[in-house]
Motif scaffolding. Structure first.
Motif, PDB file in Angstrom:
ATOM      1  N   ALA A 178      26.342  -3.939   0.224  1.00 54.18           N
ATOM      2  CA  ALA A 178      26.913  -4.319   1.256  1.00 54.18           C
ATOM      3  C   ALA A 178      27.830  -5.731   0.878  1.00 54.18           C
ATOM      4  O   ALA A 178      29.033  -5.780   1.553  1.00 54.18           O
ATOM      5  N   THR A 179      27.565  -6.382  -0.156  1.00 57.44           N
ATOM      6  CA  THR A 179      28.549  -7.485  -0.457  1.00 57.44           C
ATOM      7  C   THR A 179      29.469  -7.322  -1.640  1.00 57.44           C
ATOM      8  O   THR A 179      30.492  -7.832  -1.567  1.00 57.44           O
ATOM      9  N   ASP A 180      29.097  -6.273  -2.509  1.00 58.29           N
ATOM     10  CA  ASP A 180      29.737  -6.257  -3.734  1.00 58.29           C
ATOM     11  C   ASP A 180      30.402  -4.719  -3.764  1.00 58.29           C
ATOM     12  O   ASP A 180      31.305  -4.619  -4.647  1.00 58.29           O
ATOM     13  N   GLY A 181      30.150  -4.007  -2.834  1.00 56.40           N
ATOM     14  CA  GLY A 181      30.339  -2.540  -2.767  1.00 56.40           C
ATOM     15  C   GLY A 181      30.110  -1.830  -3.675  1.00 56.40           C
ATOM     16  O   GLY A 181      30.542  -0.624  -4.372  1.00 56.40           O
ATOM     17  N   ALA A 182      29.032  -2.292  -4.523  1.00 53.61           N
ATOM     18  CA  ALA A 182      28.250  -1.458  -5.460  1.00 53.61           C
ATOM     19  C   ALA A 182      27.472  -0.086  -5.110  1.00 53.61           C
ATOM     20  O   ALA A 182      27.091  -0.246  -3.887  1.00 53.61           O
ATOM     21  N   GLY A 183      27.531   0.652  -5.840  1.00 52.35           N
ATOM     22  CA  GLY A 183      26.886   1.863  -5.438  1.00 52.35           C
ATOM     23  C   GLY A 183      25.255   1.715  -5.566  1.00 52.35           C
ATOM     24  O   GLY A 183      24.926   0.733  -5.652  1.00 52.35           O
ATOM     25  N   MET A 184      24.608   2.903  -5.203  1.00 54.05           N
ATOM     26  CA  MET A 184      23.003   2.951  -5.420  1.00 54.05           C
ATOM     27  C   MET A 184      22.722   4.063  -6.028  1.00 54.05           C
ATOM     28  O   MET A 184      22.086   4.982  -5.861  1.00 54.05           O
ATOM     29  N   ALA A 185      23.070   4.280  -7.465  1.00 56.83           N
ATOM     30  CA  ALA A 185      22.855   5.141  -8.576  1.00 56.83           C
ATOM     31  C   ALA A 185      21.292   5.125  -8.961  1.00 56.83           C
ATOM     32  O   ALA A 185      21.002   3.998  -9.669  1.00 56.83           O
ATOM     33  N   GLN A 186      20.584   5.881  -8.398  1.00 57.89           N
ATOM     34  CA  GLN A 186      18.957   5.637  -8.882  1.00 57.89           C
ATOM     35  C   GLN A 186      18.476   7.400  -8.836  1.00 57.89           C
ATOM     36  O   GLN A 186      18.644   8.078  -7.796  1.00 57.89           O
ATOM     37  N   ARG A 187      17.629   7.459  -9.861  1.00 57.10           N
ATOM     38  CA  ARG A 187      16.785   8.773  -9.784  1.00 57.10           C
ATOM     39  C   ARG A 187      15.365   8.486 -10.355  1.00 57.10           C
ATOM     40  O   ARG A 187      15.163   8.068 -11.269  1.00 57.10           O
ATOM     41  N   TRP A 188      14.442   8.255  -9.129  1.00 54.63           N
ATOM     42  CA  TRP A 188      13.122   8.239  -9.343  1.00 54.63           C
ATOM     43  C   TRP A 188      12.389   9.447 -10.380  1.00 54.63           C
ATOM     44  O   TRP A 188      12.765  10.611  -9.989  1.00 54.63           O
ATOM     45  N   VAL A 189      11.669   8.965 -11.442  1.00 59.50           N
ATOM     46  CA  VAL A 189      10.923   9.885 -12.233  1.00 59.50           C
ATOM     47  C   VAL A 189       9.579   9.233 -12.456  1.00 59.50           C
ATOM     48  O   VAL A 189       9.590   7.832 -12.467  1.00 59.50           O
ATOM     49  N   PRO A 190       8.550   9.901 -12.462  1.00 54.69           N
ATOM     50  CA  PRO A 190       7.333   9.510 -13.028  1.00 54.69           C
ATOM     51  C   PRO A 190       7.365   8.749 -14.470  1.00 54.69           C
ATOM     52  O   PRO A 190       8.348   9.198 -15.187  1.00 54.69           O
ATOM     53  N   LEU A 191       6.547   7.977 -14.683  1.00 57.41           N
ATOM     54  CA  LEU A 191       6.433   7.243 -16.003  1.00 57.41           C
ATOM     55  C   LEU A 191       6.496   8.291 -17.195  1.00 57.41           C
ATOM     56  O   LEU A 191       6.985   8.047 -18.317  1.00 57.41           O
ATOM     57  N   ASP A 192       5.867   9.377 -16.782  1.00 54.38           N
ATOM     58  CA  ASP A 192       5.504  10.410 -18.033  1.00 54.38           C
ATOM     59  C   ASP A 192       6.847  11.013 -18.500  1.00 54.38           C
ATOM     60  O   ASP A 192       6.864  11.766 -19.366  1.00 54.38           O
ATOM     61  N   GLN A 193       8.021  10.763 -17.506  1.00 53.40           N
ATOM     62  CA  GLN A 193       9.178  11.525 -17.888  1.00 53.40           C
ATOM     63  C   GLN A 193      10.154  10.181 -18.311  1.00 53.40           C
ATOM     64  O   GLN A 193      11.280  10.476 -18.307  1.00 53.40           O
ATOM     65  N   GLY A 253       0.701  -1.167  -0.052  1.00 57.06           N
ATOM     66  CA  GLY A 253      -0.089   0.054   0.018  1.00 57.06           C
ATOM     67  C   GLY A 253       0.905   1.168  -0.005  1.00 57.06           C
ATOM     68  O   GLY A 253       0.558   2.194  -0.644  1.00 57.06           O
ATOM     69  N   LEU A 254       1.764   1.164   0.805  1.00 58.91           N
ATOM     70  CA  LEU A 254       2.973   2.315   0.740  1.00 58.91           C
ATOM     71  C   LEU A 254       3.425   2.522  -0.637  1.00 58.91           C
ATOM     72  O   LEU A 254       3.465   3.729  -1.189  1.00 58.91           O
ATOM     73  N   TYR A 255       3.942   1.574  -1.334  1.00 60.57           N
ATOM     74  CA  TYR A 255       4.659   1.587  -2.620  1.00 60.57           C
ATOM     75  C   TYR A 255       3.411   2.008  -3.456  1.00 60.57           C
ATOM     76  O   TYR A 255       4.014   2.394  -4.782  1.00 60.57           O
ATOM     77  N   ALA A 256       2.460   1.808  -3.188  1.00 55.99           N
ATOM     78  CA  ALA A 256       1.337   2.295  -4.377  1.00 55.99           C
ATOM     79  C   ALA A 256       1.256   3.768  -4.646  1.00 55.99           C
ATOM     80  O   ALA A 256       0.914   4.055  -5.660  1.00 55.99           O
ATOM     81  N   VAL A 257       1.920   4.417  -3.637  1.00 60.33           N
ATOM     82  CA  VAL A 257       1.736   5.881  -3.752  1.00 60.33           C
ATOM     83  C   VAL A 257       3.071   6.485  -3.730  1.00 60.33           C
ATOM     84  O   VAL A 257       3.400   7.719  -4.274  1.00 60.33           O
ATOM     85  N   ALA A 258       4.259   6.007  -2.883  1.00 54.17           N
ATOM     86  CA  ALA A 258       5.604   6.563  -2.365  1.00 54.17           C
ATOM     87  C   ALA A 258       6.435   6.108  -3.488  1.00 54.17           C
ATOM     88  O   ALA A 258       6.462   4.966  -3.899  1.00 54.17           O
ATOM     89  N   PRO A 259       7.515   6.849  -3.853  1.00 52.87           N
ATOM     90  CA  PRO A 259       8.664   6.497  -4.660  1.00 52.87           C
ATOM     91  C   PRO A 259       9.440   5.239  -3.879  1.00 52.87           C
ATOM     92  O   PRO A 259       9.543   5.335  -2.680  1.00 52.87           O
ATOM     93  N   VAL A 260       9.866   4.364  -4.770  1.00 49.76           N
ATOM     94  CA  VAL A 260      10.758   3.110  -3.912  1.00 49.76           C
ATOM     95  C   VAL A 260      12.314   3.600  -4.182  1.00 49.76           C
ATOM     96  O   VAL A 260      12.910   3.416  -5.352  1.00 49.76           O
TER      97      VAL A 260
END
Length: 236
Positions: free
Chosen positions: A53-68, A35-42
């Motif tokens: 944690a295991t690979d030392g990978a970054g977390m590059a993410q930019r949330w955008v609405p689907l119309d973008q 229910g939370l993720y139905a309206v809030a960005p993940v």
């Protein structure tokens, strides 16, 4: 009934009661989470955290609405990953039957996942192919199919899917691979991004080998069919 037998019976009832309470608690928590993720960005997923944690990978993410996000990319992932996305209730039963047949022959349990299933496992679950994870995936798939629109499912999917080591979501992927926003992706770029999804840490959309180049050309043709037949119209 002996004293020991009575104690064991009471203990068994207590265990069963607490197990039932725990089960209802997990159900309530999962419903609230969906229910939370139905309206809030993940903004983060278990996979992102595990990779970091295991690979030392970054977390590059930019949330955008689907119309973008470029319509080309929407059509590309539908063409590549799940051409019946708008019509099914979360599961492709023909693909699932093929997976079970392969598993009965001793082959690894894999494949057959719809976009809804991929969204469920990436948003809520840990990596893996065991039966417990598959059962949890089915449960969350049912929840998001009932609680979210198809547009929302695709929006979450395109914002959390992995597109390179530590690169998640369409916007981060477009900037990482093509130095542009997700809204500006061309048809060819979208096809290249879609075709590497099965193995995004090993295949490159910007330096495609012969196999990836051929697959991207096939995806481009399928994208035309998706557009012509309205196979992604539920995401509008």
């Amino acid at each position: 009934m002996t004293g020991a037998a009575a104690i064991m019976r009471r203990w068994g009832r207590a265990v069963a009661r607490w197990a039932l309470i725990g089960l209802f608690g997990l159900v309530a928590l999962s419903v609230a989470w969906v229910g939370l993720y139905a309206v809030a960005p993940v903004w983060g997923t278990p996979l992102m955290l595990i990779r970091a944690a295991t690979d030392g990978a970054g977390m590059a993410q930019r949330w955008v609405p689907l119309d973008q996000v470029s319509p080309h990319l929407v059509r590309a992932v539908v063409a590549s990953e799940d051409s019946t996305f708008c019509d099914h209730g979360g599961f492709d039963w023909d693909a699932i039957e093929a997976v079970f047949e392969a598993n009965a022959e001793g082959k690894p349990l894999k494949g057959g996942s719809t976009i809804s299933q991929q969204t469920a496992k990436n948003a809520f679950l840990w990596p893996g192919r065991d039966w417990l994870r598959k059962g949890a995936e089915a449960w969350f798939t049912l929840l998001i199919e009932q609680g979210w629109s198809k547009r929302r499912i695709l929006e979450v999917y395109l914002n959390i899917i992995e597109w390179d080591d530590g690169v998640y979501g369409a916007e981060a992927a477009a900037r990482h691979h093509f130095r542009k926003s997700a809204s500006a992706l061309t048809r060819r770029e979208a096809a290249l991004l879609a075709v590497v999804l099965p193995s995004p840490r090993h295949w490159s959309p910007t330096a495609p080998g012969p196999y990836i180049a051929r697959r991207a050309a096939i995806i481009e043709k399928r994208m035309a069919v998706v557009e012509r037949d309205g196979l992604a119209d539920c995401a509008r």
